[in-house]
Enzyme design. Structure first.
Site, PDB file in Angstrom:
ATOM      1  N   ASP A 270      12.625  19.881 -37.406  1.00 61.64           N
ATOM      2  CA  ASP A 270      12.820  19.971 -38.628  1.00 61.64           C
ATOM      3  C   ASP A 270      12.200  22.132 -38.581  1.00 61.64           C
ATOM      4  O   ASP A 270      11.381  22.647 -38.285  1.00 61.64           O
ATOM      5  CB  ASP A 270      12.230  19.733 -39.901  1.00 61.64           C
ATOM      6  CG  ASP A 270      13.259  19.584 -41.421  1.00 61.64           C
ATOM      7  OD1 ASP A 270      13.915  20.803 -41.318  1.00 61.64           O
ATOM      8  OD2 ASP A 270      13.809  18.625 -41.664  1.00 61.64           O
TER       9      ASP A 270
ATOM     10  N   HIS B 167      18.303  23.192 -39.865  1.00 59.89           N
ATOM     11  CA  HIS B 167      16.956  22.797 -40.134  1.00 59.89           C
ATOM     12  C   HIS B 167      16.367  22.766 -38.863  1.00 59.89           C
ATOM     13  O   HIS B 167      15.525  21.898 -38.342  1.00 59.89           O
ATOM     14  CB  HIS B 167      17.023  21.329 -40.205  1.00 59.89           C
ATOM     15  CG  HIS B 167      17.004  21.045 -41.375  1.00 59.89           C
ATOM     16  ND1 HIS B 167      15.975  21.529 -42.974  1.00 59.89           N
ATOM     17  CD2 HIS B 167      17.763  21.122 -42.532  1.00 59.89           C
ATOM     18  CE1 HIS B 167      16.279  21.236 -44.290  1.00 59.89           C
ATOM     19  NE2 HIS B 167      18.220  20.939 -44.376  1.00 59.89           N
TER      20      HIS B 167
ATOM     21  N   GLU C  62      22.983  20.120 -44.319  1.00 61.26           N
ATOM     22  CA  GLU C  62      22.647  21.564 -45.025  1.00 61.26           C
ATOM     23  C   GLU C  62      22.296  22.808 -43.594  1.00 61.26           C
ATOM     24  O   GLU C  62      21.273  23.392 -43.636  1.00 61.26           O
ATOM     25  CB  GLU C  62      20.732  21.601 -45.700  1.00 61.26           C
ATOM     26  CG  GLU C  62      20.978  19.908 -46.331  1.00 61.26           C
ATOM     27  CD  GLU C  62      19.762  19.950 -47.159  1.00 61.26           C
ATOM     28  OE1 GLU C  62      18.990  20.263 -48.693  1.00 61.26           O
ATOM     29  OE2 GLU C  62      18.520  20.000 -46.748  1.00 61.26           O
TER      30      GLU C  62
HETATM   31  C1  TNX Z   1      16.768  17.290 -48.257  1.00 62.19           C
HETATM   32  S1  TNX Z   1      17.801  14.298 -47.166  1.00 62.19           S
HETATM   33  C2  TNX Z   1      16.694  17.469 -46.771  1.00 62.19           C
HETATM   34  C3  TNX Z   1      15.705  17.047 -46.621  1.00 62.19           C
HETATM   35  C4  TNX Z   1      14.399  17.334 -46.907  1.00 62.19           C
HETATM   36  C5  TNX Z   1      15.581  16.476 -48.314  1.00 62.19           C
HETATM   37  C6  TNX Z   1      13.979  16.433 -49.801  1.00 62.19           C
HETATM   38  C7  TNX Z   1      18.568  15.253 -46.416  1.00 62.19           C
HETATM   39  C8  TNX Z   1      19.619  15.472 -45.021  1.00 62.19           C
HETATM   40  N1  TNX Z   1      18.210  16.828 -46.094  1.00 62.19           N
HETATM   41  O1  TNX Z   1      15.633  18.582 -45.817  1.00 62.19           O
HETATM   42  O2  TNX Z   1      14.030  17.295 -46.710  1.00 62.19           O
HETATM   43  O3  TNX Z   1      16.164  16.681 -49.010  1.00 62.19           O
HETATM   44  O4  TNX Z   1      14.447  15.148 -50.552  1.00 62.19           O
END
Ligand code: TNX
Length: 799
Positions: free
Chosen positions: A222, A297, A362
């Site tokens: 990440d 990420h 994301e």
């Molecule tokens: C969203 S779930 C994210 C993570 C974070 C998390 C915290 C996801 C695919 N992405 O990068 O750690 O929320 O709850």
């Protein structure tokens, strides 16, 4: 605040029986006492069928474990069983092979032609007075039979110390038939945001296996750390695994690495570590799904190899949360695909499972919009926007994986811009992504934040250790249904199962990870293992104490938050009164309370119906069972009682349905909000004024009116510019009696709670009106400039 890690030692001291067992050596032969509910088979996840039978089998030094001749694949389960029984007894039971394993004084593990009835993971377990038999179609089934046998033993058998001397371990006679509902029963652990040592990763696998979970989704990379050694690109571990240590600061308040500052916090798994962990998992029938995040990420990877970003860097590994992170892999650069392919080649060589998770969530596409290579790629490939560019990227990576005989799995964002042909989707932003993918004929794993995010709070945040936010208590996890109604039975076959996710931004060590995971993993396990028809919260809740005793004996740090008392405002009988209701997630407990500030004991007043308070009172409550306090902490709440208490204000403009607080009476329920705007005490108004009228029922003397607001500029919540106080005799003609102006800067970075109050020359009035003016739009200098500013109020106090 309950800190994870504290509870275990304390309760060991408080439990003389366990203490004696640990200390006792010259004691006479004895049997370990039974679990909390004698005569009940407390098996979690609940099996398909379990019948209790009279009598018991005693496991003694002479008990043999029998396996069939010519079935070497069963030996692994046999030695697991031998070790499992060896820990509490100190016996090393003989493992013997036999043509037809059965016979007095033995535990037989048999593979039989039962696949049609039990599938590859089901089993039959029979405990009779003379022996135990576990039968299954495949070794995994035998292993799950062993896990059920484990739960028939007393909880103290989890204790990793010999306790028996010459005694025996008693197994109540029973007959169990069992098989899982879903094939994907997962638990994710994020080892990037915090690094967890190899030993804890194995413990995580043990925790999954004891709950009959079979999939470990290992989040290995990440922004905040790359955790897997890649031989071809040594800098990934040398550079990407390390960041500056800012652990003393809040995750979102950590300054980036400064020039010359060494990055020494982190760690990674060598390829030998990984092989060891993969083998460990395989011996517990857990498949590991490695996740290598791309194209977003990925800042840790790009810190090591910035040439695969759009800008070329340089970067540092972020020591905490920064948002958004715009440095992502460059899909315009062919070198990026070569780099990722080489990484995936090594990953696939280490992990034998069918799936590789490539993240995909994301992704900030700002740099792609600016990047000439990305724009050229979009033109050349006829991609109409950056979503299609992401989709192009995922398709190319999928080709790589397919060529290696693996299946691509990604978060639901991989649907945007078009799904890769054979991709499997992990649905986290609700179940919609999963539904869309299943309808399109793709396999899906359901893991929505609403039920499966075990990094979210499981109890009242004021009584829990710091977490990322959210609220997913045990019962919420238990209520999860992986197959949405929107799917036809044929489409539903694409739902492989469900998974709980433990993200670790706020979770820096194993004990805390256990606290967040337990017992919520047990609830998830029942969702994905047990037949839907067997799902019964009351029954699960009744099994919880026994389960917690097991965790405790195994030195696993489980949360007891389901026994916390929630103190809630109830409908009050008219003005000048507050009414309070008390509840716990676990039903049927005695809830006891005090109103004098003392801690409630087992003989404090018993809660039966809403408690009516006639003056400002601090109410303290806890739940009890068998005269023992079960709540991990006493809950405490101060109720403000004033002339407007319990009356329903009439609002000129409605509160936002997203932030109703406790509904229409929030502003008069006597409960003041915390710094958390989502704590249920604050009511939110989006872009509008708050304009409330309270009818006191008859003219009454009033000498003070006050109201409280929250400011949290990160969440677009601002104090009102002014608050006007008006009174009326008839409810139509209002006289302004005071105005309070805001003197706090909207730029104040910290959270502010401010009371706007007016002391009046004593006067009589029946109606009180409070008009709080919003600043309207989010100011220019703010990242949300021009958006609607929120007002958040918790109480209108009339004295
Ligand atoms: C969203 S779930 C994210 C993570 C974070 C998390 C915290 C996801 C695919 N992405 O990068 O750690 O929320 O709850």
């Amino acid at each position: 605040m309950t800190k994870p890690g504290q509870s275990i030692k304390r309760s060991l001291m408080a439990c003389p029986a366990l203490f004696l067992m640990l200390a006792g050596c010259a004691a006479p032969p004895r049997t370990i006492p039974q679990a909390a509910r004698p005569g009940r088979l407390d098996i979690t996840p609940a099996p398909l069928r379990a019948d209790s039978r009279p009598g018991a089998f005693l496991i003694m030094r002479a008990t043999r474990i029998l396996v069939q001749e010519g079935r070497p694949e069963v030996m692994n389960v046999a030695s697991y069983l031998r070790d499992m029984l060896g820990r509490p007894t100190g016996y090393e039971l003989a493992v013997e092979t036999a043509a037809a394993p059965a016979g007095p004084g033995s535990i037989a593990l048999c593979l039989e032609d039962l696949a049609g009835r039990l599938g590859p993971e089901g089993y039959l377990l029979d405990v009779g007075p003379n022996g135990i038999e576990i039968r299954a179609a495949a070794p995994a089934g035998l292993f799950y039979g062993v896990q059920t046998l484990r739960q028939l033993l007393p909880p103290a058998a989890e204790r990793p110390a010999s306790m028996l001397g010459t005694g025996s371990l008693r197994v109540p006679c029973a007959s169990v038939e069992d098989r899982p509902r879903f094939s994907w029963r997962g638990g994710m652990l994020d080892c990037s945001r915090h690094f967890f040592p190899k030993e804890f990763v194995k413990r995580w696998i043990d925790i999954l296996a004891m709950h009959k979970l079979n999939t470990f989704h290992w989040h290995l990379t990440d922004d905040q750390g790359w955790r897997i050694e890649i031989k071809k690109y040594p800098r990934l571990a040398e550079v990407g695994a390390w960041r500056v240590d800012r652990e003393d600061k809040h995750w979102n308040a950590r300054e980036p690495q400064q020039p010359g500052e060494p990055a020494a916090y982190g760690g990674f798994y060598t390829q030998d570590d990984i092989r060891e962990i993969v083998a460990y998992a395989a011996s517990r029938f857990v498949t590991i799904v490695p996740e290598i995040e791309m194209p977003g990420h990925a800042k840790a990877a790009l810190t090591a190899y910035p040439q695969f970003s759009c800008t070329g860097g340089p970067f540092t590994v972020p020591p905490g949360g920064y948002w958004p992170i715009t440095d992502v892999f460059c899909p315009g650069n062919d070198g990026t695909y070569e780099f990722l392919e080489n990484i995936l080649t090594e990953v696939v060589g280490l992990f034998p499972g069918p799936f590789v998770h490539i993240g995909g969530d994301e992704v900030n596409k700002a740099e792609w919009q600016r990047c000439p290579k990305c724009q050229a790629r979009m033109k050349a490939e006829g991609l109409k926007d950056e979503n299609e560019l992401q989709s192009y990227f995922v398709r190319r990576v999928e080709q790589v994986l397919i060529a290696k005989g693996r299946r691509l799995l990604g978060w639901d964002e991989i649907l945007e811009g078009g799904l890769a042909p054979q991709a499997t989707v992990m649905s986290w932003r609700g179940t919609e992504g999963g539904i869309a993918a299943a309808k399109a004929g793709h396999d899906v794993v359901m893991s929505p934040t609403s039920h499966c995010y075990i990094d979210y709070y499981q109890g009242d945040p004021s009584q829990e250790p710091l977490a990322i936010g959210g609220f997913v208590p045990l019962r919420k996890v238990y209520s999860f249904e992986p197959v949405p109604d929107a799917l036809t039975p044929a489409e539903a076959t694409h739902v492989l199962g469900g998974q709980a996710n433990l993200w670790t931004e706020y979770i820096g060590n194993g004990k805390y990870a256990e606290y967040m995971a337990l017992p919520r993993l047990a609830a998830l396990a029942e969702v994905v293992w047990s037949p839907k028809s067997a799902r019964n919260w009351d029954d699960f809740a009744a099994r919880l104490q026994g389960l917690l005793a097991r965790y405790q004996a195994a030195d696993m740090n489980a949360a007891r938050s389901a026994y916390l008392v929630a103190i809630k405002a109830d409908s009050a009988p008219g003005g000048n009164r507050a009414a309070v209701s008390l509840e716990t997630e676990v039903p049927g407990l005695e809830i006891r309370y005090t109103t004098d500030g003392s801690d409630p004991g087992p003989s404090a007043r018993l809660f039966k119906k809403p408690v009516v308070l006639k003056k400002t009172t601090t109410l303290r409550a806890a739940a009890f069972g068998d005269a023992r306090r079960l709540s991990p902490a006493v809950s405490s709440e101060r109720f403000l009682v004033h002339a407007a208490s319990g009356l329903t204000p009439t609002m000129a403009r409605p509160f936002s349905p997203s932030y109703p607080g406790g509904g229409p009476r929030t502003l008069t329920d006597g409960l003041l909000g915390s710094r958390d705007h989502a704590d249920g005490r604050w009511q939110g108004y989006e872009g509008t004024d708050l304009d409330a009228v309270i009818d006191l029922g008859r003219p009454r003397p009033i000498h003070r009116i006050a109201t409280r607001f929250l400011q949290n500029i990160n969440d677009w919540i601002f104090l009102p510019s002014t608050v006007e106080f008006l009174v009326s005799e008839n409810g139509r003609d209002f006289l302004k009696v005071a105005e309070a102006r805001n003197d706090v800067s909207p730029r104040t970075a910290d959270i502010v709670i401010k009371e706007f109050a007016a002391s009046l020359a004593p006067r009589r009035a029946r109606y009180v009106r409070v008009l709080a003016r919003t600043i309207g739009a989010v100011p220019d200098w703010h990242f949300g400039a021009g958006g609607k500013a929120w007002l958040f109020a918790d109480e209108i106090i009339v004295e």
